[in-house]
Design an enzyme around this catalytic site. Structure first.
Site, PDB file in Angstrom:
ATOM      1  N   GLU A  49      55.019  49.084  36.589  1.00 40.30           N
ATOM      2  CA  GLU A  49      55.792  48.748  35.397  1.00 40.30           C
ATOM      3  C   GLU A  49      56.284  50.066  34.805  1.00 40.30           C
ATOM      4  O   GLU A  49      55.498  50.839  34.263  1.00 40.30           O
ATOM      5  CB  GLU A  49      54.927  47.984  34.394  1.00 40.30           C
ATOM      6  CG  GLU A  49      55.641  47.624  33.109  1.00 40.30           C
ATOM      7  CD  GLU A  49      54.716  46.967  32.084  1.00 40.30           C
ATOM      8  OE1 GLU A  49      55.130  46.860  30.918  1.00 40.30           O
ATOM      9  OE2 GLU A  49      53.592  46.580  32.453  1.00 40.30           O
ATOM     10  N   ASP A  60      54.356  48.954  21.060  1.00 42.76           N
ATOM     11  CA  ASP A  60      53.563  49.984  21.721  1.00 42.76           C
ATOM     12  C   ASP A  60      52.599  50.658  20.759  1.00 42.76           C
ATOM     13  O   ASP A  60      52.920  50.902  19.590  1.00 42.76           O
ATOM     14  CB  ASP A  60      54.486  51.044  22.335  1.00 42.76           C
ATOM     15  CG  ASP A  60      55.351  50.475  23.444  1.00 42.76           C
ATOM     16  OD1 ASP A  60      54.834  49.634  24.190  1.00 42.76           O
ATOM     17  OD2 ASP A  60      56.521  50.864  23.544  1.00 42.76           O
TER      18      ASP A  60
END
Length: 261
Positions: A49, A60
């Site tokens: 990924e 995030d």
């Protein structure tokens, strides 16, 4: 056909499960990020990924935010992401999914993005902030060039939204194990198991669990009920602390969890 789904199915049929490893392109620089991604493939990671740094990474955690900010400060541009995919896929057969927020794709042009990702050898996109019922342009473009599309499912999702994510995802469904941002945790949220069960009830055949996995033991725990385990922050931290060799060691240690599974 989906190379990602085929890899995950092969690992599942072999009696273990798949390990998906995340790293951001361009961190700490473009060349090193490519070497680090290749090191994942050579040390037990089944699907890569590759994150595209973005100025507003709302999902995030601090480890990944810091890494992507470093990449952007170093001059990372979207074109560098395609170059990274091209170089990684030239050195390994492990499929590369690009993780990106949706705005950069729209700004680049959805069809143009799909064409360039396909030409670079990418397998598809993970789009954390794109919901299926707003993804018409991407559904059409990904069908046209045969790219995977991975939508997220959360413990808070309704059964109808889960069904929609299952029907429209290709490759796997990304099951978010906790409500919150990414980052290694001491315990993987027990809500993940319930979420995977709910996804299977509405027809999922390939589900990977992410957010919070950082050890081989947690990989093993997740693979007892899911098809794949996704690790990000732990690998990014290893790269930040010990470079490509650190990433290689971390990936090898995590992949031991698939064998234990």
């Amino acid at each position: 056909m989906s190379r990602v789904a085929d890899v995950i199915a092969a690992r599942r049929d072999a009696g273990s499960g798949a390990l998906v490893g995340y790293l951001p392109a361009g961190f700490p620089d473009l060349s090193t990020s490519i070497d680090a991604a290749v090191a994942l493939a050579h040390n037990g990671v089944d699907v890569i990924e590759l994150g595209l740094p973005y100025s507003d990474p709302v999902m995030d955690g601090t480890v990944i935010q810091k890494a992507t900010q470093t990449a952007l400060a170093g001059g990372f541009r979207l074109a560098h992401g395609f170059e990274a995919v091209r170089q990684i896929t030239a050195q390994t057969d492990v499929p590369v999914l690009v993780m990106t927020y949706w705005n950069p794709v729209v700004q680049y042009g959805v069809d143009r993005f799909a064409d360039d990702l396909r030409a670079a050898g990418g397998a598809g996109l993970i789009t954390p902030d794109l919901i299926p019922d707003e993804a018409g342009d991407w559904l059409a473009a990904s069908d046209r060039v045969d790219l995977d599309r991975v939508f997220l499912a959360a413990p808070s999702s309704t059964d109808e939204r889960l069904r929609q994510s299952v029907e429209l995802s290709r490759g796997f469904v990304y099951a978010v194990s906790t409500m919150g941002i990414t980052g290694a945790r001491s315990d993987v949220d027990s809500a993940a198991r319930t979420l995977v069960d709910r996804l299977r009830t509405v027809g999922a055949t390939s589900t990977c669990v992410g957010l919070g996995i950082s050890t081989a033991e947690q990989v093993r725990e997740v693979l007892a009920y899911a098809d794949g385990a996704i690790v990000g922050s732990a690998l990014v931290r290893a790269l930040a602390d010990d470079g490509v060799e650190g990433v290689a060691r971390a990936a090898a240690a995590l992949s031991a969890g698939t064998r234990l599974a």
